[in-house]
Design a protein around this motif. Structure first.
Motif, PDB file in Angstrom:
ATOM      1  N   SER A 213      62.504  58.764  67.373  1.00 16.94           N
ATOM      2  CA  SER A 213      62.666  59.346  66.041  1.00 16.94           C
ATOM      3  C   SER A 213      62.944  58.213  65.063  1.00 16.94           C
ATOM      4  O   SER A 213      63.668  57.254  65.389  1.00 16.94           O
ATOM      5  CB  SER A 213      63.845  60.325  66.024  1.00 16.94           C
ATOM      6  OG  SER A 213      64.258  60.617  64.699  1.00 16.94           O
ATOM      7  N   LEU A 214      62.401  58.323  63.864  1.00 13.26           N
ATOM      8  CA  LEU A 214      62.709  57.351  62.807  1.00 13.26           C
ATOM      9  C   LEU A 214      64.205  57.297  62.559  1.00 13.26           C
ATOM     10  O   LEU A 214      64.768  56.240  62.237  1.00 13.26           O
ATOM     11  CB  LEU A 214      61.968  57.731  61.536  1.00 13.26           C
ATOM     12  CG  LEU A 214      62.290  56.916  60.280  1.00 13.26           C
ATOM     13  CD1 LEU A 214      61.713  55.512  60.398  1.00 13.26           C
ATOM     14  CD2 LEU A 214      61.748  57.595  59.032  1.00 13.26           C
ATOM     15  N   LEU A 215      64.878  58.438  62.714  1.00  8.38           N
ATOM     16  CA  LEU A 215      66.307  58.509  62.402  1.00  8.38           C
ATOM     17  C   LEU A 215      67.177  57.768  63.406  1.00  8.38           C
ATOM     18  O   LEU A 215      68.391  57.636  63.180  1.00  8.38           O
ATOM     19  CB  LEU A 215      66.740  59.972  62.304  1.00  8.38           C
ATOM     20  CG  LEU A 215      66.063  60.796  61.200  1.00  8.38           C
ATOM     21  CD1 LEU A 215      66.589  62.225  61.203  1.00  8.38           C
ATOM     22  CD2 LEU A 215      66.262  60.155  59.831  1.00  8.38           C
ATOM     23  N   GLN A 216      66.576  57.254  64.478  1.00 15.06           N
ATOM     24  CA  GLN A 216      67.337  56.424  65.412  1.00 15.06           C
ATOM     25  C   GLN A 216      67.679  55.062  64.811  1.00 15.06           C
ATOM     26  O   GLN A 216      68.611  54.393  65.281  1.00 15.06           O
ATOM     27  CB  GLN A 216      66.533  56.216  66.700  1.00 15.06           C
ATOM     28  CG  GLN A 216      66.409  57.454  67.566  1.00 15.06           C
ATOM     29  CD  GLN A 216      65.511  57.239  68.769  1.00 15.06           C
ATOM     30  OE1 GLN A 216      64.503  57.894  68.932  1.00 15.06           O
ATOM     31  NE2 GLN A 216      65.878  56.307  69.637  1.00 15.06           N
ATOM     32  N   VAL A 217      66.952  54.662  63.791  1.00 18.20           N
ATOM     33  CA  VAL A 217      67.203  53.359  63.164  1.00 18.20           C
ATOM     34  C   VAL A 217      68.505  53.428  62.361  1.00 18.20           C
ATOM     35  O   VAL A 217      68.691  54.354  61.555  1.00 18.20           O
ATOM     36  CB  VAL A 217      66.041  52.972  62.234  1.00 18.20           C
ATOM     37  CG1 VAL A 217      66.350  51.668  61.498  1.00 18.20           C
ATOM     38  CG2 VAL A 217      64.752  52.847  63.031  1.00 18.20           C
ATOM     39  N   PRO A 218      69.428  52.492  62.544  1.00 24.04           N
ATOM     40  CA  PRO A 218      70.658  52.484  61.741  1.00 24.04           C
ATOM     41  C   PRO A 218      70.348  52.479  60.250  1.00 24.04           C
ATOM     42  O   PRO A 218      69.505  51.705  59.775  1.00 24.04           O
ATOM     43  CB  PRO A 218      71.348  51.185  62.182  1.00 24.04           C
ATOM     44  CG  PRO A 218      70.849  50.946  63.569  1.00 24.04           C
ATOM     45  CD  PRO A 218      69.420  51.423  63.570  1.00 24.04           C
ATOM     46  N   GLY A 219      70.996  53.354  59.508  1.00 24.16           N
ATOM     47  CA  GLY A 219      70.797  53.436  58.069  1.00 24.16           C
ATOM     48  C   GLY A 219      69.626  54.301  57.647  1.00 24.16           C
ATOM     49  O   GLY A 219      69.382  54.484  56.444  1.00 24.16           O
ATOM     50  N   ALA A 220      68.883  54.869  58.617  1.00 25.83           N
ATOM     51  CA  ALA A 220      67.685  55.636  58.264  1.00 25.83           C
ATOM     52  C   ALA A 220      68.014  56.864  57.424  1.00 25.83           C
ATOM     53  O   ALA A 220      67.257  57.219  56.509  1.00 25.83           O
ATOM     54  CB  ALA A 220      66.931  56.038  59.528  1.00 25.83           C
TER      55      ALA A 220
END
Length: 380
Positions: A213-220
């Protein structure tokens, strides 16, 4: 309405209906609508919920708390992403509805939406309905069908408000590494752009691949929302249920649009969707093995016909190159006329789709074999 053409697949349905009326046994490999059944335990929950008359009134504009909580819990289990079900989750009447309404919430006259090309047509059409402009980001084979962010002109970035992404990708079947998503989040932060990541194929994967998921990136969550759907993962395309999650301000804007346009999802469908997300997920691996076998039938058949194709790690499609000298639409019509098989021309997804056709995995294996045999039997 002059800016809004008929939906491309509505035109395709008419073409196929005309052929069938002529007695042609058309094998339609054009649309990614899962042909495998919704698991029985999910259907049973729907039946029981529909039998309860208290579930037949107007639903909540923001979705049942139980469904929002189920979405948040699923994101935690599946992606290790924490979501507040009150402010960072909203159910959708399928992700297509969410895409169109999200455009209305984020862009307007004078704004630009960065759109993948080729890409799902609703990214552009939602932008058109919002009276904003689309700027195409070409997805090219030499870049592994990832957009070149550095190629976007500065004057476009000044007016860009949202970037649409979709990995695993429709129509190319490409996947994006987490390193690309990290680059995207940094890019969005520097240019004050919201990322809208459409992720309905995250659990339709092959060869051991596991989509992020894109939301796994910190700060996403500071710059992004992600849309997802039960259509593909749970074989529930006709149920029309999905979700948007992530940045609370963007979710609030989407809720504002939706509350003025729709009246939510039938409660029994929401209850069944919760059961899908919370239930046994082991069957998905077996389902994906069926799709993988179908993918391989198509790849082998195309190779035997002399057609090059990209081997996808995920999604429901094979992205194949048209034979030398053929334009996408001409080749698709030739195959329909001479083989009775429909392949979607790549240009249905944008100008950068020229030179390609998309084949869906959503047909039984024996029909796919027959389609490949028919393709091999014609001249092109």
């Amino acid at each position: 309405m002059e800016k809004v053409p008929p939906y491309v697949f509505a035109h395709v349905s008419k073409l196929i209906a005309e052929k069938k009326a002529q007695g042609v046994d058309v094998i339609n490999l054009g649309i990614g609508s899962p042909d495998l059944p919704t698991p029985a335990h999910i259907v049973e929950v729907l039946k029981q919920a529909a039998d309860d008359p208290t579930n037949h009134g107007y639903p909540s504009y923001v979705g049942m708390p139980s469904l929002r909580e189920a979405v948040a819990a699923w994101y935690k289990r599946r992606f290790e992403v924490d979501l507040d079900p009150e402010t960072e989750v909203v159910p959708l009447i399928g992700s297509k509805e969410g895409i169109a309404h999200l455009a209305l919430a984020m862009v307007g006259p004078g704004d630009i939406a960065l759109i993948p090309d080729p890409g799902y047509p609703t990214y552009h059409m939602g932008t058109v309905l919002a009276d904003a402009e689309s700027y195409p980001m070409p997805l090219l084979a030499e870049n592994e069908f990832l957009p070149d962010l550095d190629a976007i002109p500065a004057n476009v970035l000044e007016r860009a408000r949202v970037m649409w992404l979709n990995y695993p990708n429709n129509p190319t079947g490409a996947v994006a590494p987490i390193s690309f998503f990290e680059k995207v989040v940094d890019f969005a932060s520097r240019h004050n752009i919201i990322i809208a990541h459409d992720n309905p194929y995250a659990d339709v994967t092959f060869d051991g691949y596991r989509a992020p998921s894109l939301l796994q990136v910190p700060g996403a969550k500071e710059v992004a929302v992600e849309l997802n759907s039960l259509s593909k993962t749970y074989n529930m395309a006709g149920w029309r249920v999905g979700m948007a999650v992530g940045n609370p301000e963007v979710i609030a804007g989407l809720v504002r649009v939706k509350s003025n346009v729709d009246t939510g999802i039938f409660n029994p469908i929401q209850i069944a969707a919760s059961a899908a997300l919370q239930g046994d997920q082991r069957w998905i691996k077996e389902r994906n093995a069926i799709y993988q076998r179908r993918r391989d039938v198509i790849l082998d058949g195309l190779a035997a016909a002399g057609i090059k194709a990209h081997k996808p790690k995920a999604a429901l499609y094979v992205w194949a190159e048209t034979p030398e000298g053929w334009k996408s639409n001409d080749f698709a019509m030739h195959v329909l006329d001479h083989a009775g098989v429909w392949l979607t021309p790549g240009t249905a997804y944008g100008e950068a789709g020229e030179g390609y056709v998309r084949l869906s995995l959503c047909a039984p294996e024996e029909r796919l074999r027959e389609a490949m045999e028919r393709l091999q039997a014609i001249d092109f």
